[in-house]
Each structure stands twice: as structure tokens, then as C-alpha cells.
Design a protein around this motif. Structure first.
Motif, PDB file in Angstrom:
ATOM      1  N   GLN A 267       0.812  -1.201   0.000  1.00 48.88           N
ATOM      2  CA  GLN A 267       0.000   0.000   0.000  1.00 48.88           C
ATOM      3  C   GLN A 267       0.856   1.265   0.000  1.00 48.88           C
ATOM      4  N   SER A 268       2.111   1.131   0.396  1.00 47.82           N
ATOM      5  CA  SER A 268       3.043   2.258   0.468  1.00 47.82           C
ATOM      6  C   SER A 268       4.440   1.691   0.623  1.00 47.82           C
ATOM      7  N   SER A 269       5.443   2.555   0.558  1.00 47.17           N
ATOM      8  CA  SER A 269       6.817   2.089   0.767  1.00 47.17           C
ATOM      9  C   SER A 269       7.042   1.666   2.208  1.00 47.17           C
ATOM     10  N   VAL A 270       6.439   2.376   3.150  1.00 48.74           N
ATOM     11  CA  VAL A 270       6.537   1.970   4.554  1.00 48.74           C
ATOM     12  C   VAL A 270       5.933   0.581   4.732  1.00 48.74           C
ATOM     13  N   HIS A 271       4.770   0.354   4.127  1.00 46.19           N
ATOM     14  CA  HIS A 271       4.142  -0.958   4.187  1.00 46.19           C
ATOM     15  C   HIS A 271       5.027  -2.020   3.544  1.00 46.19           C
ATOM     16  N   GLY A 272       5.680  -1.675   2.434  1.00 47.49           N
ATOM     17  CA  GLY A 272       6.573  -2.616   1.771  1.00 47.49           C
ATOM     18  C   GLY A 272       7.709  -3.067   2.671  1.00 47.49           C
ATOM     19  N   MET A 273       8.267  -2.147   3.438  1.00 43.18           N
ATOM     20  CA  MET A 273       9.329  -2.511   4.374  1.00 43.18           C
ATOM     21  C   MET A 273       8.794  -3.351   5.530  1.00 43.18           C
TER      22      MET A 273
ATOM     23  N   ASP B  84      14.474   4.549   6.576  1.00 44.50           N
ATOM     24  CA  ASP B  84      15.619   4.236   7.414  1.00 44.50           C
ATOM     25  C   ASP B  84      15.187   3.603   8.740  1.00 44.50           C
ATOM     26  N   LYS B  85      14.103   4.087   9.307  1.00 40.62           N
ATOM     27  CA  LYS B  85      13.596   3.498  10.549  1.00 40.62           C
ATOM     28  C   LYS B  85      13.139   2.067  10.323  1.00 40.62           C
ATOM     29  N   LYS B  86      12.416   1.831   9.231  1.00 43.61           N
ATOM     30  CA  LYS B  86      11.958   0.479   8.925  1.00 43.61           C
ATOM     31  C   LYS B  86      13.137  -0.433   8.577  1.00 43.61           C
ATOM     32  N   LEU B  87      14.176   0.140   7.972  1.00 41.50           N
ATOM     33  CA  LEU B  87      15.381  -0.639   7.691  1.00 41.50           C
ATOM     34  C   LEU B  87      15.986  -1.162   8.993  1.00 41.50           C
ATOM     35  N   GLY B  88      15.942  -0.357  10.036  1.00 42.77           N
ATOM     36  CA  GLY B  88      16.448  -0.804  11.335  1.00 42.77           C
ATOM     37  C   GLY B  88      15.748  -2.049  11.814  1.00 42.77           C
ATOM     38  N   ARG B  89      14.424  -2.112  11.620  1.00 42.80           N
ATOM     39  CA  ARG B  89      13.684  -3.310  12.038  1.00 42.80           C
ATOM     40  C   ARG B  89      14.097  -4.513  11.202  1.00 42.80           C
ATOM     41  N   LEU B  90      14.251  -4.305   9.887  1.00 42.11           N
ATOM     42  CA  LEU B  90      14.650  -5.418   9.026  1.00 42.11           C
ATOM     43  C   LEU B  90      16.025  -5.940   9.429  1.00 42.11           C
TER      44      LEU B  90
END
Length: 396
Positions: free
Chosen positions: A259-265, A308-314
Motif C-alpha cells: 500500500q506504500s513504501s513503509v508498508h513494503g518494508m 531508514d527506521k523500517k530498515l532498522g527493524r529489518l
């Protein structure tokens, strides 16, 4: 043995890092998506990307690059002729495109195509020009709702886009019309890379909002790709975002729509928490669609910080035998003239918990090093006619 059990490739759609040597041929001399965003928004803060080497591959004004990043970093140059989504992604998986897709930015679509599309769909066509999706809805959305006419438009990309109100035009009718348009635009003189369904809701100006039910009808890749080789060999090929559309479903074993790039991460992190064996290929389109094309460097910067924040979770859920590669497919400098993509080099950030070293991979002459690296890791043959060389030996 395989060096890595799972590989994640994340494409930050349009995050170029400086003009290619041939950028002037595309009208893009001096473009620099990341550099100009950082100049416009000097408070831009990307701690996880910085840790992986983004400021090593593209030095920032404040000199914030770590001396010893957590992985390897490099610059990729596009060998294919083009600066669009499909050309860039296809090259990552081994396809060398020598002939750019057709665009109709200056003229709109030919009368013969419009006439045939009207006859086949049963809708009169309005629009037929290059425009932003939000602008054309404000101009023509009320007319479409009142008359049942069909909004057709294009952009600087090789696309034919059709708008449809989900309540009055209907999603199924929109998709039917797009399928007809895809069939017609397979003719060589009308051939565009993608036909895109652009559904929206709202009943009057100022209320129109595009929905996440967008669907891309892309031409199939011009030949087999690394994705096909992986699938044929029995590996998982998981797509997130518009990857499935870009490859017309070829070589994909499981697809997730974002639904969005944030959702994609968030989806990527969820996939990483489950067992699979093979590739997870992610496209994050909002950088390009919401901010690059709309020439909004502040919005682009904010999207990068959300990523970048979502990358931290990944990074927290990746396993020791996982490999992460972060890259882009072209540029879209939000400070540049016009609203088109820009012909730029792109970053390559490579990370795994199991890597013993780190440092520069230098400049590579094709995006296809990504697919070739994946193929070598999983011991599958690169399909005949593909390009690319593996970086496995540089990152062990």
C-alpha cells in the motif's frame, strides 16, 4: 555450498546518486537525486543507511561517512539505453535493453490508437496528454463521473495510464479497459512499457484520492531473467511492491502488493521472520511516484527517513546467513527541471551479519551484477543472452 540461504534485494525507486557520463544525451546533465536532497534538507538523518555506507558511496556535505561501514558499498552504472523502471529492474536481473521504450509526452497518443481504444472499450476518451495524476483528476474527474468518459493520459515515462472512479466507473471495468489498452499497445508503433490502471475515489474537485488498487500491465521481459532461473531451479522468488508487475509475473513464486513504501518494508520484515529459501525482491515506489515526479525534495527526504527506521527493524530480524542488497533503478532528482526520471548512477549497499570485511566495491559497469551475484550464490546458470558478473568473491 551456498554462501547465503536467503537474499533480500531492496530497490529505493529513483534514488540516483549523480549523473551518468552520458546524462547529457538524456537531457539530465548535473542531476543528483540524493545529493540535491541532502543539500535542500541539510538536517536529513539516515543512521541505518549511513551505517551500511550510503555516505561512503555518495559523500555528504557534513562528512558523516563512517570510516568502517558495516558492509560493502559501490556504484552501479546502467548499461542499457533508458532511465525507466522496467529497463533498470530488468537489467538487475540480466537483461540488456538497447532500444528505449516509446514515449508520447509531447504529442499525446496517436488518433488511430485513441479511436480504436474508444471502439473496443465503449468509452469516449478525454485527456490524452502528459499530466500528473493528481492534476488530471482535478481537471477531468468530475466530467468522467458525470459522463462515463474515460481519462487517458501519459507522462515522461513510457506509459499509458487510465483513471477510473472506483464507485462510478468500477474497478473491474477499469481493469478490463486497461487489458484492452495493453493488447493494442503491443503494436510496435504504439508500444509502451506499461499500461497502468489508476483507480480513485471522491466525487468532486478537492476530494479525489488515488487508491492502492493500482495495477500495472507491463510487457514481458525480452528474455529469461535470473528470476526465471531461480524459479526453474526450485527456489523461492518472493516479490514485494510492483516487482511482479515489472516482470509481468515471470519468475515469481509468491507476490505481495504494498500500500506504500513503509508498508513494503513492514512486509519485508515479516517475510524475513518466516522461513524461505531463495530471493525476496522489493520495490519501494513512493520515492519516485510521490516525491520525485512531483519535485518535492522535502517529501523525498522525509520518505527516506521513514525508510531508514523500517530498515532498522529489518536489520534486527535478518539471520546470519542472509544477504541484503540495497540499490535503485534510476534517478528522479526532485530539484531538477521537468518531472521526468533522470539518467543517474545508483548505489549498491551490501550487508550480512556473516561478512568478515567491509569496504568499497568501486564502480561496476552494469546493474546486472545484482542478478549475477544471486545466481552464483544459488549455483544457477545465468540465462542465455543475459549480462552481468558476480560480486560474491569480493564480499566473502
Amino acid at each position: 555450498m551456498e554462501r547465503f540461504h536467503r537474499i533480500f534485494v531492496i530497490v529505493l525507486d529513483s534514488l540516483g546518486i549523480g549523473a551518468m557520463e552520458d546524462a547529457a544525451l538524456f537531457g539530465d546533465e548535473g542531476a543528483d537525486t540524493l545529493g540535491h536532497i541532502a543539500e535542500t534538507v541539510p538536517e536529513l538523518t539516515l543512521p541505518n543507511l549511513a551505517k551500511l555506507g550510503i555516505w561512503n558511496v555518495h559523500p555528504s556535505a557534513d562528512g558523516s561517512a563512517p570510516e568502517q561501514p558495516a558492509g560493502y558499498y559501490g556504484v552501479l552504472k546502467e548499461r542499457s539505453s533508458g532511465k525507466d523502471t522496467m529497463t533498470g529492474h530488468w537489467e538487475m536481473m540480466g537483461i540488456y535493453t538497447t532500444k528505449p521504450f516509446k514515449t508520447f509526452t509531447e504529442t499525446g497518443f496517436p488518433d488511430d490508437l485513441i479511436k480504436e481504444l474508444e471502439e473496443r472499450t465503449g468509452h469516449k476518451i478525454i485527456g490524452n496528454k502528459s499530466a500528473s495524476g493528481t492534476e488530471i483528476l482535478e481537471e477531468l474527474g468530475e466530467e468522467e463521473i458525470a459522463t462515463g468518459h474515460m481519462i487517458v493520459y501519459t507522462s515522461a515515462d513510457s506509459v499509458l495510464q487510465i483513471c477510473g472512479n472506483e464507485e462510478t466507473f468500477g474497478l473491474e471495468e477499469l481493469y478490463r479497459c486497461c487489458e484492452i489498452a495493453r493488447e493494442l499497445t503491443m503494436k510496435e508503433e504504439w508500444k509502451v512499457g506499461r499500461v497502468i490502471a489508476r483507480p480513485y475515489v471522491g466525487r468532486k474537485k478537492g476530494e479525489f484520492v488515488r487508491t492502492s488498487n493500482r495495477h500495472d500491465y507491463a510487457v514481458k521481459p525480452s528474455g529469461p531473467t535470473v528470476l526465471d532461473a531461480l524459479k526453474h531451479a526450485g527456489y523461492d522468488v518472493i516479490s514485494i511492491g510492483k516487482i511482479k508487475d515489472i516482470f509481468a509475473g515471470e519468475g515469481i513464486t509468491k507476490a505481495y502488493k504494498s500500500q506504500s513504501s513503509v508498508h513494503g518494508m513492514e512486509q519485508a520484515a515479516e517475510v524475513a521472520e518466516r522461513d524461505f529459501h531463495g530471493l525476496c525482491f522489493v520495490n519501494l515506489v513512493d520515492f519516485d511516484a510521490l516525491w520525485g515526479h512531483r519535485r518535492n525534495p522535502e517529501g523525498y527526504a522525509a520518505e527516506l527517513e521513514h525508510f531508514d527506521k523500517k530498515l532498522g527493524r529489518l536489520l534486527d530480524v535478518l539471520r546470519e546467513d542472509d544477504l541484503l542488497m540495497i540499490t535503485a533503478d534510476h534517478g528522479n532528482d526532485p530539484t531538477y527541471k521537468g518531472t521526468d526520471h533522470t539518467r543517474e548512477k545508483v548505489p549498491l549497499l551490501v550487508y550480512s551479519q556473516s561478512l568478515e570485511g567491509s569496504g568499497s566495491l568501486g564502480e561496476q559497469d552494469t546493474f546486472a551484477v545484482i542478478g549475477a551475484t544471486i545466481a552464483e550464490n544459488f549455483h544457477v546458470e545465468m540465462p542465455e543472452g543475459t549480462i552481468g558478473h558476480s560480486l560474491i568473491s569480493f564480499i566473502e
